[in-house]
Design an enzyme around this catalytic site. Structure first.
Site, PDB file in Angstrom:
ATOM      1  N   ARG A  49       0.861  -1.191   0.000  1.00 57.10           N
ATOM      2  CA  ARG A  49       0.000   0.000   0.000  1.00 57.10           C
ATOM      3  C   ARG A  49       0.888   1.228   0.000  1.00 57.10           C
ATOM      4  O   ARG A  49       1.779   1.377   0.833  1.00 57.10           O
ATOM      5  CB  ARG A  49      -0.895  -0.018   1.249  1.00 57.10           C
ATOM      6  CG  ARG A  49      -1.780   1.220   1.447  1.00 57.10           C
ATOM      7  CD  ARG A  49      -2.826   1.331   0.360  1.00 57.10           C
ATOM      8  NE  ARG A  49      -3.942   2.184   0.743  1.00 57.10           N
ATOM      9  CZ  ARG A  49      -3.944   3.515   0.704  1.00 57.10           C
ATOM     10  NH1 ARG A  49      -2.878   4.166   0.292  1.00 57.10           N
ATOM     11  NH2 ARG A  49      -5.017   4.195   1.069  1.00 57.10           N
ATOM     12  N   GLU A  57     -11.698   4.165  -4.984  1.00 56.50           N
ATOM     13  CA  GLU A  57     -11.851   2.711  -4.942  1.00 56.50           C
ATOM     14  C   GLU A  57     -12.379   2.148  -6.266  1.00 56.50           C
ATOM     15  O   GLU A  57     -13.165   2.801  -6.958  1.00 56.50           O
ATOM     16  CB  GLU A  57     -12.823   2.315  -3.828  1.00 56.50           C
ATOM     17  CG  GLU A  57     -12.366   2.684  -2.431  1.00 56.50           C
ATOM     18  CD  GLU A  57     -11.208   1.839  -1.948  1.00 56.50           C
ATOM     19  OE1 GLU A  57     -10.979   0.743  -2.529  1.00 56.50           O
ATOM     20  OE2 GLU A  57     -10.508   2.266  -1.019  1.00 56.50           O
ATOM     21  N   ARG A  99      -1.380  -5.034   5.265  1.00 57.41           N
ATOM     22  CA  ARG A  99      -0.672  -4.597   4.066  1.00 57.41           C
ATOM     23  C   ARG A  99       0.674  -3.983   4.433  1.00 57.41           C
ATOM     24  O   ARG A  99       0.808  -3.313   5.460  1.00 57.41           O
ATOM     25  CB  ARG A  99      -1.514  -3.580   3.290  1.00 57.41           C
ATOM     26  CG  ARG A  99      -2.827  -4.117   2.790  1.00 57.41           C
ATOM     27  CD  ARG A  99      -3.675  -3.038   2.141  1.00 57.41           C
ATOM     28  NE  ARG A  99      -4.022  -1.963   3.068  1.00 57.41           N
ATOM     29  CZ  ARG A  99      -4.877  -0.987   2.792  1.00 57.41           C
ATOM     30  NH1 ARG A  99      -5.458  -0.933   1.602  1.00 57.41           N
ATOM     31  NH2 ARG A  99      -5.140  -0.054   3.687  1.00 57.41           N
TER      32      ARG A  99
END
Length: 218
Positions: A49, A57, A99
């Site tokens: 990330r 999104e 992440r």
């Protein structure tokens, strides 16, 4: 004299654009897949990330795609899919979703988070523990806003609410009806008459507090 003048011009150009130069000693990693405009998967299975930004999104888990979400993913895919990248770590290396958090550079030595911000396909997202390139990203965001790049060209604010409350500590801003405002210490509150001014100062929308406000619309 000529060589010295050339070096001066080169440094001036770098300072004007504000592009970041990475540590070339860092290893390369192969990008297997691009999830969206701020997340990639490496061939070794790690999900990376990007630190310091948030892209719209794409459609997932029953949620519809956000405006410019597909454009952000498509743009990043063209840049890095099946190519190598370098990772630069900051203070915090993982988020609550597991992440890996990193500053990612492509083979042209470009900071990818900065590139997405300049194109108007991601906005700055402050993180108190990972601030290394925050000032650089904010400068790039102001440039994108001024040039109306990407989603800034269709940026609109709902007439139902033109005032917002931000937190100086988290650099997030909220709808004035958001219950989370009560948790902001009074001295940390800052008021905005538009979402545009909040973004320009480096604030980002608080998650779950601005549904229906229509900050980004087609």
């Amino acid at each position: 004299m000529g060589k010295r003048f050339f070096i001066f011009l080169l440094i001036s150009c770098i300072m004007t654009v504000g592009w970041v130069s990475p540590n070339s000693a860092q290893p390369w990693y192969f990008v297997k897949w691009v999830a969206d405009g701020d997340t990639i998967f490496l061939q070794d299975g790690r999900r990376i990330r990007f630190i310091g930004i948030n892209a719209p999104e794409v459609a997932h888990k029953g949620y519809p795609v956000e405006p410019f979400g597909d454009a952000a993913k498509s743009t990043l895919t063209k840049i890095v899919k099946h190519r190598r990248v370098r990772l630069e770590w900051d203070e915090v290396r993982r988020d609550r979703y597991g992440r890996h958090l990193a500053h990612v550079f492509d083979q042209k030595n470009r900071l990818l988070s900065q590139l997405m911000v300049v194109k108007g396909l991601a906005h700055v997202l402050y993180h108190k523990d990972n601030q290394r390139y925050f000032d650089v990203l904010l400068k790039s965001q102001k440039r994108a806003m001024q040039e109306k790049n990407g989603f800034w060209q269709v940026f609109q604010i709902s007439m139902r609410n033109t005032h917002f409350v931000g937190s100086k500590r988290s650099l997030r801003f909220h709808d004035t009806n958001c219950p989370k405002i009560k948790k902001i210490y009074p001295k940390n509150k800052i008021y905005f008459t538009s979402a545009w001014s909040a973004f320009k100062q480096g604030y980002a929308p608080a998650k779950g507090c601005l549904k229906g406000i229509g900050i980004f619309i087609h």
